[in-house]
Design a protein around this motif. Structure first.
Motif, PDB file in Angstrom:
ATOM      1  N   ASN A  60      46.395 110.542  63.836  1.00 55.89           N
ATOM      2  CA  ASN A  60      47.596 111.369  63.559  1.00 55.89           C
ATOM      3  C   ASN A  60      47.585 111.994  62.298  1.00 55.89           C
ATOM      4  O   ASN A  60      47.300 111.173  61.239  1.00 55.89           O
ATOM      5  N   ASP A  91      39.334 101.521  71.073  1.00 56.73           N
ATOM      6  CA  ASP A  91      40.148 102.257  70.930  1.00 56.73           C
ATOM      7  C   ASP A  91      40.747 102.206  69.476  1.00 56.73           C
ATOM      8  O   ASP A  91      41.153 100.818  69.294  1.00 56.73           O
ATOM      9  N   THR A 102      37.271 105.697  71.606  1.00 63.34           N
ATOM     10  CA  THR A 102      38.043 106.763  71.296  1.00 63.34           C
ATOM     11  C   THR A 102      38.674 106.536  69.896  1.00 63.34           C
ATOM     12  O   THR A 102      39.168 105.369  69.683  1.00 63.34           O
ATOM     13  N   THR A 115      43.246 103.751  66.124  1.00 67.64           N
ATOM     14  CA  THR A 115      44.258 104.988  65.897  1.00 67.64           C
ATOM     15  C   THR A 115      44.298 104.983  64.336  1.00 67.64           C
ATOM     16  O   THR A 115      44.242 103.866  63.637  1.00 67.64           O
ATOM     17  N   ASN A 161      41.942 107.980  67.857  1.00 70.17           N
ATOM     18  CA  ASN A 161      43.138 108.940  67.933  1.00 70.17           C
ATOM     19  C   ASN A 161      43.549 109.212  66.556  1.00 70.17           C
ATOM     20  O   ASN A 161      43.880 108.099  65.797  1.00 70.17           O
ATOM     21  N   LYS A 208      47.865 115.849  66.106  1.00 69.11           N
ATOM     22  CA  LYS A 208      46.828 114.920  66.492  1.00 69.11           C
ATOM     23  C   LYS A 208      45.619 115.412  67.191  1.00 69.11           C
ATOM     24  O   LYS A 208      45.615 116.649  67.535  1.00 69.11           O
ATOM     25  N   GLN A 209      44.557 114.726  66.767  1.00 68.09           N
ATOM     26  CA  GLN A 209      43.410 114.978  67.543  1.00 68.09           C
ATOM     27  C   GLN A 209      42.652 113.718  68.034  1.00 68.09           C
ATOM     28  O   GLN A 209      42.835 112.480  67.187  1.00 68.09           O
ATOM     29  N   THR A 210      41.771 113.569  69.300  1.00 65.96           N
ATOM     30  CA  THR A 210      41.252 112.509  69.741  1.00 65.96           C
ATOM     31  C   THR A 210      39.550 112.829  69.434  1.00 65.96           C
ATOM     32  O   THR A 210      39.161 113.983  69.901  1.00 65.96           O
ATOM     33  N   TYR A 211      38.827 111.894  69.141  1.00 64.73           N
ATOM     34  CA  TYR A 211      37.502 111.977  69.046  1.00 64.73           C
ATOM     35  C   TYR A 211      37.062 110.823  69.921  1.00 64.73           C
ATOM     36  O   TYR A 211      37.349 109.810  69.818  1.00 64.73           O
ATOM     37  N   LYS A 212      36.110 111.554  70.826  1.00 69.28           N
ATOM     38  CA  LYS A 212      35.571 110.314  71.763  1.00 69.28           C
ATOM     39  C   LYS A 212      34.037 110.453  71.597  1.00 69.28           C
ATOM     40  O   LYS A 212      33.309 111.513  71.479  1.00 69.28           O
TER      41      LYS A 212
END
Ligand SMILES: [Cu+2]
Length: 480
Positions: A86, A41, A82, A43, A84, A122-126
């Protein structure tokens, strides 16, 4: 301060916390002992930052998590993660994961359809990281005529994917990103791109057919650093006689190919773009094009205090270097010019075996000089982006892609989401086993690379020099 004063005061290091120094001891080649180092994880905070290259040179730019380079992202091959993101700026952003084999919607490229990180959103890349090795992440926005956007900013960092085996044999490792800062437009670029201007130029047109129009603007810089410090202003790398030191070089420049030498020592190159080479070999000078990585082990067997840096005096004196200090050695850091050296990917390869792919793609690159005060533009196969239906791939097919560089520059050519195996370069030198994601094709040179079309989805190809990409040096490959 005059640039030539850098060397006089080298060694009087400003106190600072090294981003990637001796604190970072885990190998990318083997799983770390502590399970909390490789994470799942992450950020990333995109925001304006300042970096102090030296006490009187503080750069305002944009970066990840308050620093540049951003944090080293360490993950395990095959273990989903993941990221995250910002975005604390006023413009959409894209975080590209360079050298990973991942789907288009998380690759971090607008052209491939990855959703942006909205301004103040924000955007999340998995994604599932693969393959093992030194990769990196960086912004993939366009800059066009704004030298405070895209790859001209501090938005980049190392990304390490730990493999399952291959324990390394070394005493310490260092992640060193080569950078330039505060770029400006010029009509007379300092040309350090050609290590071997007398090399073969199979794509040079006959003189009568040369486009002799006045060239347009190029981008240049004369302020440099390794990570966030200019030569003489960071902590030295402290070594002991007999140490085997693994250097991970990354050229995070948006502008130019860079070279690095260390007087009295050789670099034993073990991996290119994070991928182990079939034939590790020792060289005096390492060349790293924008986007490329080189992993090299140096055996520390010349006690002293040395400058490891760019062979070109204005570049090194402008900050592109770092001091290597042996234990119990005290003197002004010494620089001596390396032996004349020509970078050649094929010395790290093996003889070709097996048949060449029968499916072929040719890309012919041309530069259109636009004249004083304007930007040169580029075409691929005589056409401008996006080359509708020009490059269609069949899944499961291996291709031979041939680059014809009909321009007066070297270009670091990058294919997203796939790996390129160099088949032929430098005037018909064949090779195999050198696996890359970015290949520098020399001035008027030609190179053939093989790749397997096994990553469905739109796939971006481009020159990794930001201005070239923005003004046309790119193409979108599609799967049929
Ligand atoms: Cu280019």
């Amino acid at each position: 301060m005059q640039r030539r004063d850098f060397l006089k005061i080298a060694g009087i290091a400003a106190a600072g916390c090294p981003l990637y120094g001796q604190m970072q001891m885990q190998s990318f080649l083997k799983p770390t002992a502590t399970p909390d180092v490789a994470k799942t994880d992450f950020t990333l905070e995109i925001a304006p930052i300042t970096i102090e290259l030296s006490p009187n040179r503080i750069i305002s730019t944009i970066g990840y998590n308050g620093t540049s380079p951003g944090p080293l992202l360490r993950m395990k091959e095959g273990v989903p993660i993941t990221v995250n993101v910002n975005n604390n700026t006023d413009v959409p952003e894209f975080v590209h994961f360079h050298g990973l084999l991942i789907p288009s919607d998380v690759d971090g490229s607008e052209e491939e359809g990855t959703p942006p990180v909205p301004p103040h959103g924000k955007q999340t890349y998995k994604l599932t990281p693969t393959p093992a090795g030194v990769r990196w992440y960086h912004t993939h926005t366009m800059s066009m005529d704004d030298l405070h956007r895209g790859a001209f900013t501090g938005m980049f960092g190392f990304l390490v994917i730990e493999g399952k085996n291959n324990p390394g044999n070394f005493d310490q490792e260092h992640f060193l990103a080569l950078r330039d800062w505060e770029p400006y437009f010029t009509t007379q670029p300092m040309d350090t791109d050609d290590l071997n201007p007398s090399g073969p130029q199979p794509e040079r047109p006959p003189t009568a057919e040369m486009n002799t129009s006045t060239p347009g603007l190029e981008v240049q810089s004369d302020i440099y650093s390794i990570n966030d410090k200019s030569l003489g202003f960071g902590d030295p790398i402290r070594v002991k006689q007999g140490d085997r030191v693994l250097f991970h070089f990354l050229n995070a420049s948006a502008i130019e190919i860079r070279n690095i030498a260390l007087p009295g020592h050789k670099f034993n190159v073990i991996a290119l773009d994070g991928n182990p080479v079939p034939t590790p070999a020792a060289v005096d000078v390492v060349m790293v094009g924008p986007g490329e990585r080189v992993d090299a082990i140096v055996e520390m067997n010349q006690p002293g205090v040395w400058v490891m840096g760019a062979p070109e005096d204005p570049v090194r004196e402008g900050g592109l270097g770092i001091v290597i200090e042996y234990a119990n050695q005290h003197r002004t850091p010494v620089w001596t010019a390396p032996p004349k050296s020509v970078w050649d990917y094929t010395i790290f390869g093996k003889p070709p075996s097996g048949p060449a792919p029968t499916e072929k793609i040719d890309m012919v690159f041309a530069k259109i000089p636009r004249g004083a005060g304007k930007f040169n533009s580029f075409t691929v196969n005589g056409k401008v982006y996006p080359h509708e239906q020009e490059f269609m791939l069949k899944q499961g097919t291996r291709y031979r892609l041939t680059f014809h560089n009909r321009t007066d520059d070297s270009h670091p050519l990058h294919l997203h989401r796939h790996q390129l195996e160099i088949a032929e370069i430098y005037g018909f030198k064949p090779t195999s086993g050198v696996i890359k994601d970015t290949v520098v094709v020399p001035t008027y040179g030609r190179a053939s690379v093989d790749f397997m079309a096994d990553q469905p989805g739109p796939t971006l190809f481009h020159c990794h020099i930001q201005q070239h990409m923005d003004y046309g040096f790119k193409a979108l490959l599609r799967y049929s």
